[in-house]
Design an enzyme around this catalytic site. Sequence first.
Site, PDB file in Angstrom:
ATOM      1  N   GLY A 146       0.817  -1.214   0.000  1.00  0.00           N
ATOM      2  CA  GLY A 146       0.000   0.000   0.000  1.00  0.00           C
ATOM      3  C   GLY A 146       0.845   1.256   0.000  1.00  0.00           C
ATOM      4  N   ALA A 147       1.970   1.215  -0.728  1.00  0.00           N
ATOM      5  CA  ALA A 147       2.953   2.311  -0.664  1.00  0.00           C
ATOM      6  C   ALA A 147       2.804   3.327  -1.772  1.00  0.00           C
ATOM      7  CB  ALA A 147       4.367   1.727  -0.682  1.00  0.00           C
ATOM      8  N   ASP A 188      -2.058  -7.365  -5.263  1.00  0.00           N
ATOM      9  CA  ASP A 188      -3.317  -7.442  -4.535  1.00  0.00           C
ATOM     10  C   ASP A 188      -3.047  -8.256  -3.278  1.00  0.00           C
ATOM     11  OD1 ASP A 188      -5.804  -7.919  -3.472  1.00  0.00           O
ATOM     12  OD2 ASP A 188      -6.699  -8.690  -5.316  1.00  0.00           O
ATOM     13  N   VAL A 189      -2.940  -7.601  -2.130  1.00  0.00           N
ATOM     14  CA  VAL A 189      -2.525  -8.301  -0.911  1.00  0.00           C
ATOM     15  C   VAL A 189      -3.563  -9.307  -0.432  1.00  0.00           C
ATOM     16  CG1 VAL A 189      -0.988  -6.456  -0.125  1.00  0.00           C
ATOM     17  CG2 VAL A 189      -3.398  -6.462   0.611  1.00  0.00           C
ATOM     18  N   ASN A 248       1.089  -2.312   5.304  1.00  0.00           N
ATOM     19  CA  ASN A 248       0.385  -1.033   5.406  1.00  0.00           C
ATOM     20  C   ASN A 248      -0.907  -0.999   4.605  1.00  0.00           C
ATOM     21  OD1 ASN A 248       0.233   2.082   5.696  1.00  0.00           O
ATOM     22  ND2 ASN A 248       0.321   1.752   3.477  1.00  0.00           N
ATOM     23  N   SER A 306      -4.360   0.803  13.833  1.00  0.00           N
ATOM     24  CA  SER A 306      -5.101   2.059  13.932  1.00  0.00           C
ATOM     25  C   SER A 306      -5.624   2.235  15.354  1.00  0.00           C
ATOM     26  CB  SER A 306      -6.286   2.043  12.957  1.00  0.00           C
ATOM     27  OG  SER A 306      -7.180   3.101  13.221  1.00  0.00           O
ATOM     28  N   TYR A 350     -13.560  -2.425   9.652  1.00  0.00           N
ATOM     29  CA  TYR A 350     -12.240  -1.798   9.743  1.00  0.00           C
ATOM     30  C   TYR A 350     -11.652  -1.956  11.139  1.00  0.00           C
ATOM     31  CZ  TYR A 350      -8.591   1.776   9.476  1.00  0.00           C
ATOM     32  OH  TYR A 350      -7.380   2.445   9.522  1.00  0.00           O
ATOM     33  N   LYS A 352      -8.236  -4.092  12.166  1.00  0.00           N
ATOM     34  CA  LYS A 352      -7.069  -3.472  12.788  1.00  0.00           C
ATOM     35  C   LYS A 352      -6.773  -4.059  14.163  1.00  0.00           C
ATOM     36  CE  LYS A 352      -5.900  -0.706   9.473  1.00  0.00           C
ATOM     37  NZ  LYS A 352      -4.594  -0.834   8.786  1.00  0.00           N
TER      38      LYS A 352
END
Length: 249
Positions: free
Chosen positions: A13-14, A63-64, A90, A142, A155, A159
């Site tokens: 996700g960089a 695609d992680v 990330n 998060s 979400y 996390k």
Amino acid sequence: MERLKDRVAIVTGAAQGIGKALALGLSREGAKVVIADIHQDNAVAVKDEIRAAGAMALAIATDVSDEMSVEAMVENCIEEFGKIDILINNAGIFPVSSVEDMQEEEWDRVIGTNLVGAFLSSKAVASKLIEQESGRIISISSGRAFQGAKNAAHYASSKAGIIGFSKALALELAPRRITVNVICPGITDTAQPRGHQSEEQIYAQGQKIPLGRIGQPEDLVGTAVFLASDAAAFITGQTIIVNGGSIMW
């Protein structure tokens, strides 16, 4: 001082936001960086920025949530740089939906990207780190893992899951001198909060933070570099909260 000289880092996700800041920050410390992101064009732009600064980088469309895609990315990294030393998980998404209205497909997509993505990436990299008996795995969680997230239960769950997963993985990999840690940011000045909040709401949140502002992506770089460096060799299974004091434990 180049604290990560000659090390190879993958940042998922960089292509933007926090991930981009981390990729740039690691490269400034001497690391060769793989920008692994589903958005190929943006990933290439980050790669070009790193190379323009005189460092080495590789952009790989990834695609992680897909195991074959992740494994191909890791093998591509090995082919290009010969090894892997650091993984930063990330990649993440944050759609908004109440539990009442949430479709199972959306739940699966968020868990699949945020939590399963961290699992698949860590699994693929761990086998390489075990061979060399050294390495660092760092995952981005998060504050929502602790506070919950109204209209984003998927979400918050993903996390929180990252923290539990990282503790378990830290125990498994510790005998091989591989550390596993988590960085937990608060609200950060990226596109993500703007997907579900107005500028006024974001500003108001910043005013409530003890240090008086929301985070910048660059605020996380120092912690990531430290955890990836030799200075953090005896730190594992920990969650470091970088949020200006908005959550204190």
